[in-house]
Design a protein around this motif. Structure first.
Motif, PDB file in Angstrom:
ATOM      1  N   UNK A   1       0.840  -1.185   0.000  1.00 20.32           N
ATOM      2  CA  UNK A   1       0.000   0.000   0.000  1.00 20.32           C
ATOM      3  C   UNK A   1       0.885   1.248   0.000  1.00 20.32           C
ATOM      4  N   UNK A   2       0.585   2.164  -0.903  1.00 14.28           N
ATOM      5  CA  UNK A   2       1.355   3.389  -0.990  1.00 14.28           C
ATOM      6  C   UNK A   2       0.944   4.350   0.110  1.00 14.28           C
ATOM      7  N   UNK A   3       1.896   5.135   0.624  1.00 15.50           N
ATOM      8  CA  UNK A   3       1.536   6.104   1.662  1.00 15.50           C
ATOM      9  C   UNK A   3       0.617   7.187   1.107  1.00 15.50           C
ATOM     10  N   UNK A   4      -0.250   7.692   1.970  1.00 18.90           N
ATOM     11  CA  UNK A   4      -1.169   8.757   1.557  1.00 18.90           C
ATOM     12  C   UNK A   4      -0.430  10.073   1.352  1.00 18.90           C
ATOM     13  N   UNK A   5       0.549  10.358   2.211  1.00 20.10           N
ATOM     14  CA  UNK A   5       1.277  11.617   2.146  1.00 20.10           C
ATOM     15  C   UNK A   5       2.725  11.364   1.755  1.00 20.10           C
ATOM     16  N   UNK A   6       3.258  12.269   0.952  1.00 21.20           N
ATOM     17  CA  UNK A   6       4.622  12.156   0.443  1.00 21.20           C
ATOM     18  C   UNK A   6       5.498  13.288   0.961  1.00 21.20           C
ATOM     19  N   UNK A   7       6.761  12.986   1.179  1.00 20.73           N
ATOM     20  CA  UNK A   7       7.747  14.008   1.473  1.00 20.73           C
ATOM     21  C   UNK A   7       7.995  14.813   0.201  1.00 20.73           C
ATOM     22  N   UNK A   8       8.486  16.030   0.346  1.00  9.75           N
ATOM     23  CA  UNK A   8       8.796  16.822  -0.838  1.00  9.75           C
ATOM     24  C   UNK A   8       9.853  16.130  -1.693  1.00  9.75           C
ATOM     25  N   UNK A   9      10.784  15.431  -1.054  1.00 16.45           N
ATOM     26  CA  UNK A   9      11.803  14.689  -1.808  1.00 16.45           C
ATOM     27  C   UNK A   9      11.168  13.582  -2.636  1.00 16.45           C
ATOM     28  N   UNK A  10      10.124  12.945  -2.096  1.00 12.45           N
ATOM     29  CA  UNK A  10       9.421  11.901  -2.847  1.00 12.45           C
ATOM     30  C   UNK A  10       8.704  12.494  -4.052  1.00 12.45           C
ATOM     31  N   UNK A  11       8.102  13.653  -3.857  1.00 15.21           N
ATOM     32  CA  UNK A  11       7.410  14.335  -4.951  1.00 15.21           C
ATOM     33  C   UNK A  11       8.423  14.722  -6.025  1.00 15.21           C
ATOM     34  N   UNK A  12       9.565  15.231  -5.598  1.00 12.40           N
ATOM     35  CA  UNK A  12      10.608  15.615  -6.550  1.00 12.40           C
ATOM     36  C   UNK A  12      11.055  14.408  -7.377  1.00 12.40           C
ATOM     37  N   UNK A  13      11.226  13.276  -6.722  1.00 12.27           N
ATOM     38  CA  UNK A  13      11.633  12.062  -7.433  1.00 12.27           C
ATOM     39  C   UNK A  13      10.543  11.628  -8.408  1.00 12.27           C
ATOM     40  N   UNK A  14       9.300  11.721  -7.986  1.00 18.47           N
ATOM     41  CA  UNK A  14       8.173  11.329  -8.837  1.00 18.47           C
ATOM     42  C   UNK A  14       8.083  12.199 -10.084  1.00 18.47           C
ATOM     43  N   UNK A  15       8.328  13.493  -9.938  1.00 19.79           N
ATOM     44  CA  UNK A  15       8.234  14.437 -11.053  1.00 19.79           C
ATOM     45  C   UNK A  15       9.566  14.617 -11.793  1.00 19.79           C
ATOM     46  N   UNK A  16      10.627  14.018 -11.250  1.00 18.31           N
ATOM     47  CA  UNK A  16      11.969  14.127 -11.822  1.00 18.31           C
ATOM     48  C   UNK A  16      12.418  15.583 -11.903  1.00 18.31           C
ATOM     49  N   UNK A  17      12.226  16.300 -10.787  1.00 16.65           N
ATOM     50  CA  UNK A  17      12.676  17.678 -10.644  1.00 16.65           C
ATOM     51  C   UNK A  17      13.445  17.787  -9.332  1.00 16.65           C
ATOM     52  N   UNK A  18      14.005  18.938  -9.053  1.00 18.56           N
ATOM     53  CA  UNK A  18      14.771  19.109  -7.815  1.00 18.56           C
ATOM     54  C   UNK A  18      13.852  19.330  -6.612  1.00 18.56           C
ATOM     55  N   UNK A  19      14.399  19.064  -5.440  1.00 17.73           N
ATOM     56  CA  UNK A  19      13.662  19.322  -4.200  1.00 17.73           C
ATOM     57  C   UNK A  19      13.281  20.800  -4.104  1.00 17.73           C
ATOM     58  N   UNK A  20      14.191  21.689  -4.515  1.00 15.01           N
ATOM     59  CA  UNK A  20      13.911  23.122  -4.408  1.00 15.01           C
ATOM     60  C   UNK A  20      12.789  23.544  -5.355  1.00 15.01           C
ATOM     61  N   UNK A  21      12.677  22.893  -6.505  1.00 18.20           N
ATOM     62  CA  UNK A  21      11.574  23.206  -7.409  1.00 18.20           C
ATOM     63  C   UNK A  21      10.240  22.823  -6.770  1.00 18.20           C
ATOM     64  N   UNK A  22      10.198  21.670  -6.117  1.00 16.91           N
ATOM     65  CA  UNK A  22       8.963  21.245  -5.453  1.00 16.91           C
ATOM     66  C   UNK A  22       8.650  22.192  -4.302  1.00 16.91           C
ATOM     67  N   UNK A  23       9.646  22.581  -3.535  1.00 21.88           N
ATOM     68  CA  UNK A  23       9.431  23.512  -2.435  1.00 21.88           C
ATOM     69  C   UNK A  23       8.826  24.814  -2.964  1.00 21.88           C
ATOM     70  N   UNK A  24       9.350  25.317  -4.074  1.00 21.97           N
ATOM     71  CA  UNK A  24       8.809  26.550  -4.669  1.00 21.97           C
ATOM     72  C   UNK A  24       7.360  26.340  -5.116  1.00 21.97           C
ATOM     73  N   UNK A  25       7.060  25.193  -5.713  1.00 18.72           N
ATOM     74  CA  UNK A  25       5.698  24.901  -6.163  1.00 18.72           C
ATOM     75  C   UNK A  25       4.727  24.885  -4.982  1.00 18.72           C
ATOM     76  N   UNK A  26       5.191  24.335  -3.861  1.00 17.77           N
ATOM     77  CA  UNK A  26       4.354  24.271  -2.659  1.00 17.77           C
ATOM     78  C   UNK A  26       4.186  25.659  -2.050  1.00 17.77           C
ATOM     79  N   UNK A  27       5.290  26.386  -1.908  1.00 22.76           N
ATOM     80  CA  UNK A  27       5.232  27.713  -1.284  1.00 22.76           C
ATOM     81  C   UNK A  27       4.427  28.708  -2.109  1.00 22.76           C
ATOM     82  N   UNK A  28       4.431  28.539  -3.436  1.00 20.83           N
ATOM     83  CA  UNK A  28       3.685  29.454  -4.298  1.00 20.83           C
ATOM     84  C   UNK A  28       2.203  29.094  -4.378  1.00 20.83           C
ATOM     85  N   UNK A  29       1.853  27.905  -3.874  1.00 21.30           N
ATOM     86  CA  UNK A  29       0.463  27.460  -3.931  1.00 21.30           C
ATOM     87  C   UNK A  29       0.126  26.691  -5.199  1.00 21.30           C
ATOM     88  N   UNK A  30       1.100  26.526  -6.077  1.00 20.02           N
ATOM     89  CA  UNK A  30       0.865  25.779  -7.316  1.00 20.02           C
ATOM     90  C   UNK A  30       0.525  24.318  -7.029  1.00 20.02           C
TER      91      UNK A  30
END
Length: 75
Positions: A1-30
């Motif tokens: 079973x996959x976890x319901x919530x992901x770390x930003x690092x997990x999201x970055x790996x899933x999208x194949x982008x950097x951790x800082x890009x995901x952090x910016x996406x989250x902080x901007x509300x995107x």
């Protein structure tokens, strides 16, 4: 079973982008996320990530429709 919530690092790996890009996406509300715990660690719900990805597919499809490739004129 996959976890319901992901770390930003997990999201970055899933999208194949950097951790800082995901952090910016989250902080901007995107990308919707929540802060949990005493240190306010960010978590992204898997369902929200999938919705985000679907939205990006739709956004990209609209862009492609509105910006067709120009046919190259014969020489």
């Amino acid at each position: 079973m996959e976890p319901r919530f992901l770390l930003l690092a997990d999201v970055a790996a899933e999208l194949n982008v950097s951790d800082s890009q995901v952090y910016h996406m989250v902080r901007s509300g995107e990308l919707p996320a929540i802060k949990i715990g005493g240190r306010g660690q960010w978590r992204v719900e898997r369902a929200r990530l999938e919705e985000y990805i679907q939205h990006k597919y739709e956004e990209t499809a609209a862009w492609v429709r509105d910006n067709p490739l120009n046919e190259r004129e014969p020489d």
